[in-house]
Design a protein around this motif. Structure first.
Motif, PDB file in Angstrom:
ATOM      1  N   GLU A 249      20.871 -23.936 -78.006  1.00 46.16           N
ATOM      2  CA  GLU A 249      21.895 -24.538 -79.032  1.00 46.16           C
ATOM      3  C   GLU A 249      21.562 -25.682 -79.996  1.00 46.16           C
ATOM      4  O   GLU A 249      21.682 -25.754 -80.859  1.00 46.16           O
ATOM      5  CB  GLU A 249      23.072 -24.772 -78.184  1.00 46.16           C
ATOM      6  CG  GLU A 249      24.232 -25.283 -78.851  1.00 46.16           C
ATOM      7  CD  GLU A 249      24.733 -24.298 -79.948  1.00 46.16           C
ATOM      8  OE1 GLU A 249      25.441 -24.658 -80.627  1.00 46.16           O
ATOM      9  OE2 GLU A 249      24.499 -23.095 -79.781  1.00 46.16           O
ATOM     10  N   ASN A 250      20.509 -26.625 -79.234  1.00 49.42           N
ATOM     11  CA  ASN A 250      20.197 -27.723 -79.945  1.00 49.42           C
ATOM     12  C   ASN A 250      19.200 -27.403 -81.099  1.00 49.42           C
ATOM     13  O   ASN A 250      19.273 -27.830 -82.052  1.00 49.42           O
ATOM     14  CB  ASN A 250      19.422 -28.784 -79.096  1.00 49.42           C
ATOM     15  CG  ASN A 250      20.520 -29.397 -78.393  1.00 49.42           C
ATOM     16  OD1 ASN A 250      21.817 -29.300 -78.521  1.00 49.42           O
ATOM     17  ND2 ASN A 250      20.147 -29.759 -77.105  1.00 49.42           N
TER      18      ASN A 250
ATOM     19  N   SER B  13      11.055 -14.613 -85.721  1.00 53.36           N
ATOM     20  CA  SER B  13      11.978 -15.468 -84.636  1.00 53.36           C
ATOM     21  C   SER B  13      12.181 -16.564 -85.175  1.00 53.36           C
ATOM     22  O   SER B  13      11.771 -17.109 -86.295  1.00 53.36           O
ATOM     23  CB  SER B  13      11.081 -15.398 -83.411  1.00 53.36           C
ATOM     24  OG  SER B  13      10.610 -14.299 -82.864  1.00 53.36           O
ATOM     25  N   LEU B  14      13.347 -17.127 -84.713  1.00 57.46           N
ATOM     26  CA  LEU B  14      13.923 -18.590 -84.912  1.00 57.46           C
ATOM     27  C   LEU B  14      12.704 -19.368 -84.967  1.00 57.46           C
ATOM     28  O   LEU B  14      12.106 -19.591 -83.879  1.00 57.46           O
ATOM     29  CB  LEU B  14      15.165 -18.918 -84.487  1.00 57.46           C
ATOM     30  CG  LEU B  14      16.309 -18.070 -84.615  1.00 57.46           C
ATOM     31  CD1 LEU B  14      17.280 -18.734 -83.698  1.00 57.46           C
ATOM     32  CD2 LEU B  14      16.874 -18.744 -85.687  1.00 57.46           C
ATOM     33  N   PRO B  15      12.575 -20.225 -86.011  1.00 53.20           N
ATOM     34  CA  PRO B  15      11.234 -21.019 -85.853  1.00 53.20           C
ATOM     35  C   PRO B  15      11.658 -22.279 -85.281  1.00 53.20           C
ATOM     36  O   PRO B  15      12.065 -23.603 -85.590  1.00 53.20           O
ATOM     37  CB  PRO B  15      11.211 -21.566 -87.413  1.00 53.20           C
ATOM     38  CG  PRO B  15      12.488 -21.400 -87.965  1.00 53.20           C
ATOM     39  CD  PRO B  15      13.185 -20.375 -87.186  1.00 53.20           C
ATOM     40  N   ASN B  16      11.309 -22.508 -83.682  1.00 54.40           N
ATOM     41  CA  ASN B  16      11.237 -23.423 -82.908  1.00 54.40           C
ATOM     42  C   ASN B  16      10.059 -24.353 -82.804  1.00 54.40           C
ATOM     43  O   ASN B  16       9.149 -23.698 -82.352  1.00 54.40           O
ATOM     44  CB  ASN B  16      11.759 -23.119 -81.456  1.00 54.40           C
ATOM     45  CG  ASN B  16      11.912 -24.185 -80.658  1.00 54.40           C
ATOM     46  OD1 ASN B  16      11.433 -25.295 -80.749  1.00 54.40           O
ATOM     47  ND2 ASN B  16      12.382 -24.019 -79.504  1.00 54.40           N
TER      48      ASN B  16
ATOM     49  N   ASN C 102      17.309 -13.246 -80.523  1.00 55.44           N
ATOM     50  CA  ASN C 102      16.980 -14.645 -79.999  1.00 55.44           C
ATOM     51  C   ASN C 102      17.238 -14.690 -78.603  1.00 55.44           C
ATOM     52  O   ASN C 102      18.094 -14.089 -78.132  1.00 55.44           O
ATOM     53  CB  ASN C 102      17.780 -15.689 -80.682  1.00 55.44           C
ATOM     54  CG  ASN C 102      17.093 -17.240 -80.359  1.00 55.44           C
ATOM     55  OD1 ASN C 102      16.174 -17.463 -80.379  1.00 55.44           O
ATOM     56  ND2 ASN C 102      18.216 -17.781 -79.939  1.00 55.44           N
ATOM     57  N   SER C 103      16.685 -15.589 -77.919  1.00 52.86           N
ATOM     58  CA  SER C 103      17.022 -15.788 -76.480  1.00 52.86           C
ATOM     59  C   SER C 103      17.207 -17.539 -76.292  1.00 52.86           C
ATOM     60  O   SER C 103      16.671 -18.274 -77.241  1.00 52.86           O
ATOM     61  CB  SER C 103      16.257 -15.412 -75.356  1.00 52.86           C
ATOM     62  OG  SER C 103      14.835 -16.091 -75.603  1.00 52.86           O
TER      63      SER C 103
ATOM     64  N   GLU D  49      22.061 -21.063 -93.207  1.00 48.57           N
ATOM     65  CA  GLU D  49      22.937 -19.863 -92.656  1.00 48.57           C
ATOM     66  C   GLU D  49      21.826 -19.161 -91.653  1.00 48.57           C
ATOM     67  O   GLU D  49      20.638 -18.685 -92.210  1.00 48.57           O
ATOM     68  CB  GLU D  49      23.348 -18.963 -93.864  1.00 48.57           C
ATOM     69  CG  GLU D  49      24.237 -17.856 -93.036  1.00 48.57           C
ATOM     70  CD  GLU D  49      24.576 -17.038 -94.206  1.00 48.57           C
ATOM     71  OE1 GLU D  49      25.724 -16.408 -94.023  1.00 48.57           O
ATOM     72  OE2 GLU D  49      23.741 -16.527 -95.053  1.00 48.57           O
ATOM     73  N   LEU D  50      22.162 -18.895 -90.381  1.00 44.72           N
ATOM     74  CA  LEU D  50      21.214 -18.250 -89.537  1.00 44.72           C
ATOM     75  C   LEU D  50      21.926 -16.858 -89.559  1.00 44.72           C
ATOM     76  O   LEU D  50      23.040 -16.692 -89.191  1.00 44.72           O
ATOM     77  CB  LEU D  50      21.222 -19.234 -88.223  1.00 44.72           C
ATOM     78  CG  LEU D  50      20.932 -20.470 -88.321  1.00 44.72           C
ATOM     79  CD1 LEU D  50      20.691 -20.920 -86.961  1.00 44.72           C
ATOM     80  CD2 LEU D  50      19.474 -20.673 -88.945  1.00 44.72           C
ATOM     81  N   VAL D  51      21.374 -15.839 -89.450  1.00 43.83           N
ATOM     82  CA  VAL D  51      21.513 -14.516 -89.361  1.00 43.83           C
ATOM     83  C   VAL D  51      20.512 -13.941 -88.179  1.00 43.83           C
ATOM     84  O   VAL D  51      19.272 -13.814 -88.348  1.00 43.83           O
ATOM     85  CB  VAL D  51      21.343 -13.656 -90.558  1.00 43.83           C
ATOM     86  CG1 VAL D  51      21.719 -12.151 -90.115  1.00 43.83           C
ATOM     87  CG2 VAL D  51      22.173 -14.034 -91.571  1.00 43.83           C
ATOM     88  N   ILE D  52      21.060 -13.816 -87.100  1.00 44.73           N
ATOM     89  CA  ILE D  52      20.147 -13.523 -85.823  1.00 44.73           C
ATOM     90  C   ILE D  52      20.857 -12.043 -85.238  1.00 44.73           C
ATOM     91  O   ILE D  52      21.890 -11.976 -84.717  1.00 44.73           O
ATOM     92  CB  ILE D  52      20.522 -14.495 -84.612  1.00 44.73           C
ATOM     93  CG1 ILE D  52      20.150 -16.095 -85.053  1.00 44.73           C
ATOM     94  CG2 ILE D  52      19.673 -14.370 -83.423  1.00 44.73           C
ATOM     95  CD1 ILE D  52      20.679 -17.204 -84.370  1.00 44.73           C
ATOM     96  N   PRO D  53      20.049 -11.220 -85.293  1.00 48.03           N
ATOM     97  CA  PRO D  53      20.361  -9.881 -84.747  1.00 48.03           C
ATOM     98  C   PRO D  53      20.529  -9.699 -83.156  1.00 48.03           C
ATOM     99  O   PRO D  53      19.705 -10.420 -82.529  1.00 48.03           O
ATOM    100  CB  PRO D  53      19.166  -8.881 -85.457  1.00 48.03           C
ATOM    101  CG  PRO D  53      18.010  -9.787 -85.294  1.00 48.03           C
ATOM    102  CD  PRO D  53      18.367 -11.231 -85.708  1.00 48.03           C
ATOM    103  N   GLU D  54      21.350  -9.084 -82.732  1.00 45.60           N
ATOM    104  CA  GLU D  54      21.348  -8.798 -81.444  1.00 45.60           C
ATOM    105  C   GLU D  54      20.656  -7.369 -81.064  1.00 45.60           C
ATOM    106  O   GLU D  54      20.508  -7.190 -79.816  1.00 45.60           O
ATOM    107  CB  GLU D  54      22.863  -8.616 -80.913  1.00 45.60           C
ATOM    108  CG  GLU D  54      23.774  -9.711 -81.185  1.00 45.60           C
ATOM    109  CD  GLU D  54      25.101  -9.993 -80.720  1.00 45.60           C
ATOM    110  OE1 GLU D  54      25.556  -8.819 -80.197  1.00 45.60           O
ATOM    111  OE2 GLU D  54      25.668 -10.878 -80.748  1.00 45.60           O
ATOM    112  N   ASN D  55      20.039  -6.696 -82.172  1.00 43.38           N
ATOM    113  CA  ASN D  55      19.322  -5.730 -81.690  1.00 43.38           C
ATOM    114  C   ASN D  55      18.075  -5.757 -83.053  1.00 43.38           C
ATOM    115  O   ASN D  55      18.343  -6.268 -84.228  1.00 43.38           O
ATOM    116  CB  ASN D  55      19.769  -4.190 -81.743  1.00 43.38           C
ATOM    117  CG  ASN D  55      20.684  -3.847 -82.866  1.00 43.38           C
ATOM    118  OD1 ASN D  55      19.986  -3.667 -83.940  1.00 43.38           O
ATOM    119  ND2 ASN D  55      21.951  -3.597 -82.803  1.00 43.38           N
TER     120      ASN D  55
END
Length: 382
Positions: free
Chosen positions: A77-78, A35-38, A70-71, A89-95
């Protein structure tokens, strides 16, 4: 970075804000995580976030791809903007399969692929292997932690008679659990042998990786947590209470079991030995209802415990607390929460296991190490 894919309609592609020309000595790196590293989510994502920024600051051209959609609740957004403004560059799948459509048409673009976490590596290894046949690249596996060691320690404590409240169905049958642990160890060790380099969070885990991959030990190095000291200006005499911080993700595993053990076995000892009760604050992400119920139904401690769900800023709480605790009986890697507490200059009480992960002993004089229930309570009171 400008390549198109036939399935890009299933991809949320955020171009890096700084699309730099290729520089000598710099690499094109594909970084894959679950997942995106938050950093606010805990579970090693703060360290992954720091590592990504470090690669970008060094001038490498970095693409971050996640295998999970991602959700906004996970990374808003921040959160995303901070990464893309750093040139990533961010590559975020929708599935859950769309991310593959980025790697395959880009065969030959990346010299290095970094994969974070064993579950992620297990999911992407076949795609990586097929792409590697077309255009070789170096594979760096950031194990984040040896997860099987954490579960093996949990099993050990259950055998010794500790009845953790969040017992899963798997734990109710010892033979099935042992078989699952054996399979988990074999699977994680197999991943270690499929890479060019393994990154760990601590030198002690690097040593374990080399032992596990004998007779041909894989190359390893460790990258811990990067954190700037920000000591509190609040006088110790103006502080009060105990602070525990952890990402729970709505389950009584690891952090949940750690604070439960403290509540059941150590906190009553602390309360017994003080004239004025010392309050406890439990701050974390998705605190499980089971933990709240345990506290609310406990006649001795319920009046003195406060829960803080997903606080936006922990600095104020570090600034007010008199002591920070890490009472973990089982764990893997090193705990970012401890690095944060050390950086704040707050007195730390930790279990022997937590101290060992940092290479600390009582003679180092860093924090106070509670090797058993009574010594942990004494550390809190001292």
């Amino acid at each position: 970075f400008g390549l198109k894919t036939e399935n890009e309609k299933n991809i949320q592609l955020r171009r890096a804000s700084d699309i730099r020309a290729r520089k000598d000595g710099k690499s094109r790196i594909l970084y894959i995580d679950s997942s995106l590293p938050n950093p606010k989510q805990g579970s090693g994502y703060g360290r992954a976030f720091d590592n990504l920024l470090m690669l970008a600051e060094l001038g490498h051209m970095v693409t971050l791809a996640t295998v999970e959609p991602n959700s906004e609740k996970w990374c808003d957004e921040n959160c995303r903007m901070e990464l893309s403004q750093s040139g990533i560059e961010l590559v975020i799948p929708e599935n859950v399969t769309a991310w593959e459509s980025v790697l395959q048409p880009r065969a030959g673009l990346y010299e290095v692929v970094i994969v974070s976490r064993p579950a992620t590596f297990a999911r992407v290894r076949d795609v990586l292997a097929n792409t590697f046949q077309e255009s070789p690249f170096a594979v760096v596996y950031d194990s984040e932690a040896l997860m099987f060691r954490r579960d093996e320690l949990l099993r050990q404590y259950v055998v010794e008679g500790i009845k953790f409240p969040g017992a899963r169905d798997l734990m109710k049958n010892s033979k099935i659990w042992d078989l699952a642990l054996y399979s988990q160890r074999k699977a994680e060790v197999a991943l270690l042998t499929m890479t060019d380099v393994v990154v760990t969070v601590a030198d002690s885990e690097s040593e374990q990786v080399r032992e596990l991959t004998q007779p041909n030990p894989v190359a390893t190095f460790s990258i811990g947590h990067t954190i700037n000291p920000k000591p509190s200006v609040t006088e110790f005499s103006d502080r009060g209470g105990i602070l525990f911080v952890g990402a729970f993700h709505d389950e009584m595993y690891y952090n949940g079991d750690a604070i439960w053990y403290f509540l059941e076995n150590i906190y009553p000892l602390v309360l017994e030995d003080t004239h004025a009760p010392i309050r406890l604050t439990i701050a974390g992400h998705l605190i499980p209802q089971m933990l709240r119920d345990i506290v609310n139904n406990h006649p001795t401690i319920s009046d003195y415990v406060t829960f803080l769900e997903s606080p936006a800023d922990l600095n104020a709480h570090y600034d007010k607390a008199r002591v920070f605790i890490a009472p973990h009986l089982y764990a893997a890697g090193i705990q970012f929460k401890l690095s944060e507490a050390f950086s704040q200059g707050i007195p730390v009480v930790m279990s022997g296991l937590s101290a060992k992960s940092f290479g600390l002993s009582a003679s180092d004089g860093v924090g106070c190490i509670g090797e058993n229930d009574s010594s942990f309570a004494k550390c809190v009171l001292s």
